[in-house]
Design an enzyme around this catalytic site. Structure first.
Site, PDB file in Angstrom:
ATOM      1  N   HIS A 195      78.521 -75.967  61.348  1.00  6.49           N
ATOM      2  CA  HIS A 195      77.250 -75.740  60.639  1.00  6.49           C
ATOM      3  C   HIS A 195      77.263 -74.380  59.972  1.00  6.49           C
ATOM      4  CE1 HIS A 195      76.711 -74.021  64.685  1.00  6.49           C
ATOM      5  NE2 HIS A 195      75.966 -73.123  64.088  1.00  6.49           N
ATOM      6  N   TYR A 217      82.627 -66.800  66.009  1.00  9.25           N
ATOM      7  CA  TYR A 217      81.808 -65.814  65.299  1.00  9.25           C
ATOM      8  C   TYR A 217      82.379 -64.428  65.541  1.00  9.25           C
ATOM      9  CZ  TYR A 217      78.045 -69.287  64.742  1.00  9.25           C
ATOM     10  OH  TYR A 217      77.290 -70.381  64.403  1.00  9.25           O
ATOM     11  N   TYR A 271      82.438 -75.470  67.976  1.00  6.38           N
ATOM     12  CA  TYR A 271      82.705 -74.627  69.144  1.00  6.38           C
ATOM     13  C   TYR A 271      81.874 -75.087  70.343  1.00  6.38           C
ATOM     14  CZ  TYR A 271      78.413 -72.302  67.534  1.00  6.38           C
ATOM     15  OH  TYR A 271      77.137 -72.045  67.120  1.00  6.38           O
ATOM     16  N   HIS A 301      74.528 -71.431  58.930  1.00  8.08           N
ATOM     17  CA  HIS A 301      73.143 -70.970  59.105  1.00  8.08           C
ATOM     18  C   HIS A 301      72.586 -70.518  57.759  1.00  8.08           C
ATOM     19  CE1 HIS A 301      73.122 -70.719  63.570  1.00  8.08           C
ATOM     20  NE2 HIS A 301      74.407 -70.448  63.436  1.00  8.08           N
ATOM     21  N   ARG A 331      78.904 -77.639  69.549  1.00  5.15           N
ATOM     22  CA  ARG A 331      78.089 -77.647  68.334  1.00  5.15           C
ATOM     23  C   ARG A 331      78.871 -78.270  67.189  1.00  5.15           C
ATOM     24  NH1 ARG A 331      74.007 -74.923  66.515  1.00  5.15           N
ATOM     25  NH2 ARG A 331      73.542 -77.002  65.810  1.00  5.15           N
TER      26      ARG A 331
END
Lengths: 219, 240
Positions: B157, B105, B144, B159, B154
């Site tokens: 995905h 991110y 990640y 969001h 995780r």
């Protein structure tokens, strides 16, 4: 394996956490300022400036009503401030009308520039803060008026679904008769009543868990 | 006064606030049961009009926000926003944010050492059309590690945040990908009981896939529906 497109499991899409990294995706500059133009609500310190792709608030028609600030500290079950929450609000204008064509009383002619909706990412110290107006009283299903209130949603890392609550105002007309406030056990009502702080500033802390836990709703 | 038609409550696919395997819920989930409150005008209304003035217009291509193309597998995600009775939700905003192809991110708190991509931010926004349809272009987000437990990763995905027609219908969720082995062992996805967890798993679709351009995935979002009308309430009472 069934998936999103399988008719046999069709139904409400489950909620998931907003996670810790929503700051470049949700809270735009000015999202916590329902009155004027500022950068309230965003956390632009958390990502590079070239990655700011969200909207920037622009001037809108002057809003009618008494300008107030609402704020509070968000804490977790250990009493630790929560610096990565997202708080959202939804409220009526000073006349008690919601800014949506979904409110049968709404009309272009009676609407000023008040959006009624805002967001705020909590600060590094765990505070949320909005500039808004004191909401007017809106009709109650029992035929009277609800006490002045602001609907609140709380999102965060470690929160699998949105927590909904309201903010009422200490001494607010109709608090005693309000059907939603009265649905809250008497000993917990104080958790959702803001107290006047200084001047036109009202404070309501949000406690996610533990002693003095905020009254959260199944709406 | 007119009777308000409220929204249905959560169905069997809703996760609990507290979930043993997801450590952060231990201090952040309420310990007391939620309080069932009456439905009023506040819950059945919401910021349904004037999106552009608040959040701005659509940003439906996350691959063209910088000087060059981002790294990674370009994908097209499309679908509908509906309520649980199958009625489309037109003019509803869906906000999108995600990690880059390496699973990083742009957020300052993301300290994993996967590289940033100077051509990718990962923020987007679409508004559904009259039939509740939406479509956006992005890159497939990478997986990640995270600190929940030893060797926790995780699944990839995206969001998603949706407003829907009212305060009651507000939804934040995550979209997952088919063919991802991490879904099975992810505490966040698995806070949702099976088979409902699978509602969050998109489907690869060759019709949505565009030749020489990108892979297509289908994902419908289903919001809470309206309660039965007063007439149907009475009908129910007559028969039970």
């Amino acid at each position: 394996m069934v998936d999103n497109q399988s008719p046999e499991i069709f139904g409400q899409t489950p909620s998931q956490t907003v996670g810790p990294y929503f700051h470049y995706g949700l809270p735009w500059k000015g999202c916590a300022d329902l009155v004027g133009v500022s950068e309230m609500g965003a956390r632009t310190d958390l990502f590079p400036a070239e990655n700011y792709k969200l909207n920037v608030s622009t001037a809108r028609e002057a809003v009618i009503g008494d300008v107030i600030e609402i704020f509070g500290l968000v804490t977790d079950g250990a009493g630790t401030p929560v610096p990565d929450c997202l708080i959202e609000i939804w409220q009526a204008d000073a006349a008690g009308i919601y800014n949506t064509t979904g409110d049968p009383r709404w009309a272009k002619s009676n609407h000023d520039g008040f959006p009624g909706y805002g967001r705020c990412a909590t600060s590094a110290e765990g505070f949320y803060r909005f500039r808004t107006i004191m909401p007017g009283r809106v009709p109650s299903p029992d035929g009277g008026l609800q006490a002045a209130h602001i609907a609140i949603s709380v999102f965060g890392r470690g929160m699998l679904k949105r927590l909904a609550t309201r903010m009422y105002f200490d001494g607010g007309e109709g608090n005693d008769q309000d059907i939603v406030l009265n649905a809250v056990p008497a000993e917990r009502r104080d958790t959702i009543i803001a107290r006047r702080d200084e001047g036109d500033s009202w404070r309501m802390d949000i406690v996610l868990r533990g002693d003095n836990e905020t009254a959260f709703f199944d709406i | 006064m007119t009777r308000l038609v409220g929204f249905k409550h959560e169905d069997a696919g809703a996760p609990p606030s507290y979930s043993e395997g997801y450590q952060s819920t231990r201090l952040r989930a309420p310990s007391k049961p939620l309080i069932r409150t009456p439905t009023t005008l506040t819950e059945v209304t919401g910021p349904t009009d004037g999106w552009e003035g608040l959040m701005g217009g659509a940003m439906a291509d996350l691959t063209t926000q910088h000087a060059g193309m981002p790294q990674g597998q370009r994908i097209i995600v499309s679908g509908r926003v509906l309520d649980e009775d199958g009625r489309p939700a037109p003019n509803t905003v869906m906000e999108i944010w995600q990690a880059n192809a390496a699973g990083r991110y742009i957020h300052i708190d993301d300290s994993w050492d996967a590289p940033h991509d100077p051509n990718f931010t990962g923020a987007g926004r679409v508004i559904t059309d009259a039939q509740g349809r939406y479509r956006y272009v992005t890159i497939r987000p990478g997986c990640y590690p995270w600190g929940n437990h030893y060797n926790a990763w995780r699944p990839g995905h995206i969001h998603l945040s949706l407003m829907g027609p009212s305060f009651a219908s507000r939804l934040v969720t995550q979209m997952y990908f088919p063919d991802d082995p991490l879904i099975e062992i992810d505490p966040i996805a698995n806070a949702v009981p099976m088979p409902y967890r699978q509602r969050m798993v998109s489907r690869f679709d060759i019709e949505t896939t565009e030749p020489n351009y990108g892979l297509g995935y289908l994902f419908d979002v289903v919001l809470r529906g309206r309660e039965a009308t007063p007439f149907e309430d009475d009908h129910d009472k007559d028969h039970h």
